[in-house]
Design a protein around this motif. Structure first.
Motif, PDB file in Angstrom:
ATOM      1  N   VAL A   1     -40.191  71.078 -75.300  1.00  0.00           N
ATOM      2  CA  VAL A   1     -40.237  71.343 -76.823  1.00  0.00           C
ATOM      3  C   VAL A   1     -40.474  70.060 -77.714  1.00  0.00           C
ATOM      4  CG1 VAL A   1     -38.771  72.210 -78.678  1.00  0.00           C
ATOM      5  CG2 VAL A   1     -38.890  73.531 -76.884  1.00  0.00           C
TER       6      VAL A   1
ATOM      7  N   ILE B   1     -44.007  68.925 -76.978  1.00  0.00           N
ATOM      8  CA  ILE B   1     -45.075  69.957 -77.235  1.00  0.00           C
ATOM      9  C   ILE B   1     -45.085  70.488 -79.090  1.00  0.00           C
ATOM     10  CG2 ILE B   1     -46.435  71.984 -76.652  1.00  0.00           C
ATOM     11  CD1 ILE B   1     -45.158  71.796 -73.838  1.00  0.00           C
ATOM     12  N   LYS B   2     -43.915  70.956 -79.098  1.00  0.00           N
ATOM     13  CA  LYS B   2     -43.722  71.414 -80.307  1.00  0.00           C
ATOM     14  C   LYS B   2     -43.379  70.499 -81.370  1.00  0.00           C
ATOM     15  CE  LYS B   2     -44.159  75.832 -79.281  1.00  0.00           C
ATOM     16  NZ  LYS B   2     -45.209  76.781 -79.602  1.00  0.00           N
ATOM     17  N   LEU B   3     -42.721  69.396 -81.127  1.00  0.00           N
ATOM     18  CA  LEU B   3     -42.397  68.438 -82.276  1.00  0.00           C
ATOM     19  C   LEU B   3     -43.149  67.215 -82.310  1.00  0.00           C
ATOM     20  CD1 LEU B   3     -38.225  68.714 -82.136  1.00  0.00           C
ATOM     21  CD2 LEU B   3     -40.113  70.200 -83.652  1.00  0.00           C
ATOM     22  N   ARG B   4     -44.010  67.179 -81.264  1.00  0.00           N
ATOM     23  CA  ARG B   4     -44.800  65.952 -81.160  1.00  0.00           C
ATOM     24  C   ARG B   4     -44.236  64.707 -80.980  1.00  0.00           C
ATOM     25  NH1 ARG B   4     -48.952  68.150 -79.160  1.00  0.00           N
ATOM     26  NH2 ARG B   4     -50.168  66.150 -79.573  1.00  0.00           N
TER      27      ARG B   4
ATOM     28  N   ASN C   1     -52.889  71.417 -73.499  1.00  0.00           N
ATOM     29  CA  ASN C   1     -51.781  70.404 -73.444  1.00  0.00           C
ATOM     30  C   ASN C   1     -52.038  69.092 -72.718  1.00  0.00           C
ATOM     31  OD1 ASN C   1     -51.246  71.387 -71.211  1.00  0.00           O
ATOM     32  ND2 ASN C   1     -48.958  72.041 -71.698  1.00  0.00           N
TER      33      ASN C   1
ATOM     34  N   GLN D   1     -45.914  71.140 -69.809  1.00  0.00           N
ATOM     35  CA  GLN D   1     -46.132  69.918 -70.601  1.00  0.00           C
ATOM     36  C   GLN D   1     -47.429  69.179 -70.439  1.00  0.00           C
ATOM     37  OE1 GLN D   1     -45.887  66.433 -69.315  1.00  0.00           O
ATOM     38  NE2 GLN D   1     -46.025  67.421 -67.388  1.00  0.00           N
TER      39      GLN D   1
END
Length: 478
Positions: free
Chosen positions: A26, A29-32, A433, A387
């Motif tokens: 997370v 990937i999501k929060l960079r 990704n 990831q």
């Protein structure tokens, strides 16, 4: 560092591991969040959740970080310097031109792939791909057809070398985490990479990917060169050559010289491995001369010798020593992030081992009846798909299974098979990704759908081929 006595039961520890991996994904990937920062943060939180005392957590984490860097940074740094010298002196172009001439026009894709395999021994995937872009487009325009007929074999060769063969950081770290022999990983990994590339990349390209029509469009080439120059991946340092000097394009090295430099470290490493094997079999005894030969064949020493040879037979051709120093310095900048991420991945794996999570995972996989090599492949595949980073998948998987490997008391050859299996899982199913996915898509003018049906499928056939070879060796070697 020996694992501590587990505070919780196996079920709780596995739940902590699952949450840790999920949080890591997370964050990345999501929060960079940068992978280096994310790995450090999750390592510390995982250690605290697993019951490592507050007073010990920082010491444990930094200890594993340092031990990983101690093995990885030296090899990766020396390898990057060798690759830089071969790049700026025209070694890549010489390899490609000579092999195309010897293989013939009809086998130009095969020649490009073989050249990329050789050049990919010391150089990273993205840097190698950038260097080969003008060569790929030049050959494609010369012979015609889809650009993928020439691009996929070359890009796939760099991917294979990056995943399997030291001094690339992934296999170096995996071998180190599993207490295996890096030299033996080189000697076994090199032929496996060639075979896996031929089956999983070249034959796949001939049968399918090369028939997917993608026009030859090198409009991105100028941007690629600019990006590479900014990261120290092109011949920018030659602008500083002394007056009257000549660059690699004007006086390129011979094919034999380039090939000899690429093979030198493997000859030295093979010498070390051979002496060690014969000593264990009590065929050879002790002696100063044998000790000296074994010393020069240790992987860091072999790479250092190769770098010194490359510096003075390639780097100083028409360049001052000051310019060569600048070239070597440029080679280190782009790999700093990779080395630090690798060290942080080793930290995460070390914390998992120290807390007892690695042992709990290994025991659980044993209860499922899966061979250790299959478990290694499946864990690496799951992390790769989730990831994207092959290096993170390699280092994390190695850390997760290291306790089980230590308990199994495997031979060095068996450990190499496990490294190959982990590399296979970390190669398959490259998708959106994965930075490599976008490099290939951008450079060769493909949309996402076309990249998925060519590059993603090729990475999967390559990874599966590596795993099948590793599986066969697993049941054959002692």
């Amino acid at each position: 560092m020996d694992p501590m006595e587990p505070v919780y039961g196996a079920g709780t520890l596995l739940a902590i591991a699952a949450v840790a991996v999920a949080v890591l994904l997370v964050l990345i990937i999501k929060l960079r969040m940068h992978a280096f920062v994310a790995l450090i943060l999750v390592s510390l939180l995982t250690g605290l959740a697993a019951g490592i005392p507050f007073g010990d957590i920082a010491r444990v984490a930094t200890s594993f970080f340092g031990s990983t860097l101690g093995s990885v940074a030296l090899l990766v740094g020396l390898g990057a310097m060798i690759g830089r010298l071969l790049e700026v002196t025209g070694g890549a172009q010489v390899l490609a031109d000579t092999l195309i001439t010897r293989f013939g026009e009809k086998r130009a894709p095969l020649a490009l792939g073989v050249a990329a395999l050789l050049f990919g021994i010391p150089i990273f995937f993205d840097a190698g791909l950038v260097v080969f872009l003008p060569i790929i487009f030049s050959v494609a325009r010369r012979f015609g057809g889809s650009v993928l007929l020439y691009a996929i074999p070359a890009a796939g060769a760099f991917a294979a070398m990056h995943a399997i063969v030291p001094p690339h950081p992934g296999p170096v770290t995996a071998a180190t985490e599993l207490q295996g022999s890096i030299g033996l990983t080189v000697l076994v990994g090199l032929p496996v990479a060639f075979v896996a590339w031929y089956v999983g990349v070249y034959l796949f390209t001939q049968a399918y990917a090369g028939k997917v029509m993608v026009p030859i469009d090198d409009s991105f080439l100028r941007g690629a060169r600019g990006a590479a120059s900014a990261s120290g991946s092109t011949d920018d340092a030659d602008d500083d050559a002394p007056a009257g000097g000549s660059d690699g394009a004007a006086h390129p090295p011979s094919f034999g010289l380039v090939l000899g430099i690429l093979l030198l470290p493997f000859v030295l490493i093979a010498l070390n491995t051979g002496i060690d094997t014969l000593r264990k079999a009590e065929v050879l005894g002790d002696g100063t001369l044998l000790d000296a030969l074994a010393f020069v064949g240790q992987t860091p020493v072999a790479l250092l010798i190769t770098l010194l040879v490359a510096t003075y037979v390639l780097g100083t051709r028409g360049r001052s020593l000051a310019t060569v120093e600048g070239l070597l310095n440029d080679a280190l900048g782009p790999i700093c992030a990779i080395i630090l991420i690798t060290g942080a991945g080793g930290m995460f794996g070390g914390v998992l081992r120290y807390s007892g999570i690695g042992a709990a995972l290994s025991d659980s996989l044993s209860d499922l009846g899966l061979p250790l090599i299959v478990s290694a492949f499946l864990i690496a595949t799951a992390l790769r798909v989730a990831q994207g980073s092959a290096t993170v998948a390699l280092t994390t998987t190695a850390g997760l299974i290291s306790a089980g490997v230590a308990a199994a008391d495997l031979s060095d050859l068996k450990i190499v098979c496990l490294v190959l299996a982990i590399a296979a899982g970390a190669t398959v199913l490259s998708h959106v990704n994965d930075s490599g996915f976008w490099l290939v898509s951008r450079f060769f003018g493909m949309d996402v759908k076309t990249t998925l049906r060519t590059w993603t499928v090729m990475e999967t056939t390559l990874g599966v081929t590596i795993f099948l070879i590793a599986l066969l060796l697993w049941f054959v070697v002692p």
